[in-house]
Design a protein around this motif. Sequence first.
Motif, short mmCIF file in Angstrom:
data_model
loop_
_atom_site.label_atom_id
_atom_site.label_comp_id
_atom_site.label_asym_id
_atom_site.label_seq_id
_atom_site.Cartn_x
_atom_site.Cartn_y
_atom_site.Cartn_z
N THR A 9 0.81 -1.21 0.00
CA THR A 9 0.00 0.00 0.00
C THR A 9 0.85 1.27 0.00
O THR A 9 0.43 2.29 -0.53
N HIS A 10 2.03 1.24 0.61
CA HIS A 10 2.98 2.36 0.57
C HIS A 10 2.32 3.69 0.93
O HIS A 10 2.46 4.68 0.20
N ILE A 11 1.60 3.71 2.06
CA ILE A 11 0.92 4.92 2.51
C ILE A 11 1.58 5.41 3.79
O ILE A 11 1.67 4.65 4.75
N PRO A 12 2.00 6.66 3.93
CA PRO A 12 2.05 7.62 2.84
C PRO A 12 3.31 7.38 2.02
O PRO A 12 4.25 6.78 2.49
N GLY A 13 3.32 7.86 0.88
CA GLY A 13 4.45 7.65 -0.02
C GLY A 13 3.92 7.59 -1.42
O GLY A 13 3.44 8.57 -1.96
N ARG A 14 3.95 6.42 -1.98
CA ARG A 14 3.45 6.26 -3.34
C ARG A 14 1.93 6.33 -3.38
O ARG A 14 1.35 6.77 -4.35
N VAL A 26 -13.12 -4.03 3.03
CA VAL A 26 -12.68 -4.19 4.42
C VAL A 26 -13.90 -4.37 5.32
O VAL A 26 -13.93 -5.24 6.20
N ASP A 27 -14.91 -3.56 5.10
CA ASP A 27 -16.12 -3.63 5.92
C ASP A 27 -16.93 -4.90 5.70
O ASP A 27 -17.68 -5.32 6.58
N ALA A 28 -16.78 -5.52 4.54
CA ALA A 28 -17.62 -6.67 4.17
C ALA A 28 -17.01 -8.03 4.51
O ALA A 28 -17.74 -9.01 4.62
N VAL A 29 -15.70 -8.09 4.68
CA VAL A 29 -15.04 -9.39 4.84
C VAL A 29 -14.85 -9.76 6.31
O VAL A 29 -14.97 -8.92 7.19
N ASP A 30 -14.52 -11.02 6.53
CA ASP A 30 -14.23 -11.52 7.87
C ASP A 30 -12.78 -11.33 8.26
O ASP A 30 -12.47 -11.14 9.44
N VAL A 31 -11.87 -11.42 7.28
CA VAL A 31 -10.43 -11.33 7.55
C VAL A 31 -9.77 -10.48 6.47
O VAL A 31 -9.99 -10.70 5.27
N VAL A 32 -8.96 -9.52 6.90
CA VAL A 32 -8.11 -8.73 6.00
C VAL A 32 -6.69 -9.23 6.17
O VAL A 32 -6.18 -9.32 7.30
N VAL A 33 -6.03 -9.55 5.06
CA VAL A 33 -4.64 -10.01 5.06
C VAL A 33 -3.82 -8.96 4.31
O VAL A 33 -4.12 -8.64 3.16
N HIS A 34 -2.79 -8.43 4.97
CA HIS A 34 -1.90 -7.43 4.35
C HIS A 34 -0.49 -8.01 4.33
O HIS A 34 0.09 -8.31 5.38
N ALA A 35 0.08 -8.13 3.12
CA ALA A 35 1.38 -8.78 2.94
C ALA A 35 2.55 -7.81 2.91
O ALA A 35 3.54 -8.05 2.23
N GLY A 36 2.46 -6.73 3.68
CA GLY A 36 3.63 -5.89 3.90
C GLY A 36 3.79 -4.70 2.97
O GLY A 36 3.09 -4.55 1.98
N ASP A 37 4.75 -3.85 3.32
CA ASP A 37 5.00 -2.54 2.73
C ASP A 37 3.80 -1.62 2.95
O ASP A 37 3.21 -1.07 2.04
N TRP A 38 3.52 -1.43 4.24
CA TRP A 38 2.51 -0.47 4.68
C TRP A 38 3.10 0.94 4.56
O TRP A 38 2.42 1.86 4.19
N VAL A 39 4.32 1.11 5.01
CA VAL A 39 5.16 2.30 5.08
C VAL A 39 4.86 3.13 6.33
O VAL A 39 5.75 3.44 7.09
N GLY A 40 3.60 3.48 6.59
CA GLY A 40 3.27 4.24 7.79
C GLY A 40 2.38 3.45 8.73
O GLY A 40 1.62 2.58 8.29
N GLY A 59 7.04 -5.39 5.67
CA GLY A 59 7.71 -5.46 4.37
C GLY A 59 9.05 -4.76 4.39
O GLY A 59 9.43 -4.14 5.39
N ASN A 60 9.76 -4.82 3.30
CA ASN A 60 11.11 -4.27 3.24
C ASN A 60 11.13 -2.74 3.31
O ASN A 60 12.15 -2.15 3.64
N ASN A 61 10.02 -2.07 3.05
CA ASN A 61 9.95 -0.61 3.14
C ASN A 61 9.37 -0.12 4.46
O ASN A 61 9.12 1.08 4.62
N ASP A 62 9.12 -1.02 5.37
CA ASP A 62 8.50 -0.67 6.65
C ASP A 62 9.57 -0.41 7.71
O ASP A 62 10.51 -1.18 7.86
N GLY A 63 9.40 0.69 8.43
CA GLY A 63 10.38 1.12 9.40
C GLY A 63 10.21 0.48 10.77
O GLY A 63 9.42 -0.45 10.96
N ALA A 64 10.95 1.03 11.72
CA ALA A 64 11.03 0.45 13.07
C ALA A 64 9.68 0.37 13.77
O ALA A 64 9.41 -0.60 14.48
#
Length: 167
Positions: A9-14, A26-40, A59-64
């Motif tokens: 998702t690279h938010i904020p950023g790209r 997101v509101d309709a499903v039972d489970v949300v799976v995020h495979a990294g590079d959130w950024v914020g 993900g590799n772009n995710d900080g501390a």
Amino acid sequence: MRLLLISDTHIPGRGRRIPEPLWREVDAVDVVVHAGDWVGVDLLDELAARARRLIGVVGNNDGAALRARLPEVATAELDGVRLAVVHETGAAAGRERRCAARFPDTDVLVFGHSHIPWDSVASSGLRLLNPGSPTDRRRQPTHTWMTALIDAGELHDVVLHHLERTS
């Protein structure tokens, strides 16, 4: 059980924000799976508050701040389906073989990193899914994410959703 699969998702950023059609998922499903590079961390907090259940990895772009809250590999059993989530799987060549060896007790592996949608099955039966990116399409024609159903230990109805370029 309904699943939403997203990555990179690279938010904020790209990406500035999650597209509204994705929030409806997101509101309709039972489970949300995020495979990294959130950024914020703001998106992590928002998804954690809004999703019924959230499974995510760093993900590799995710900080501390994200690394302190998310694992590199997440696993879960969802209605009898053994799920694993990881950001990077390496080069496309040999991916099924490598992932089957790394995740021998897994039915479905969700991954990201490339921003390129992927749906394949290893000889072991491991299903590999990359939903692409809903906010940073790179060289892809559209922004993408996936939905799927799990019923009685089986993954069904994997759909790659496309959204034209957004801001």
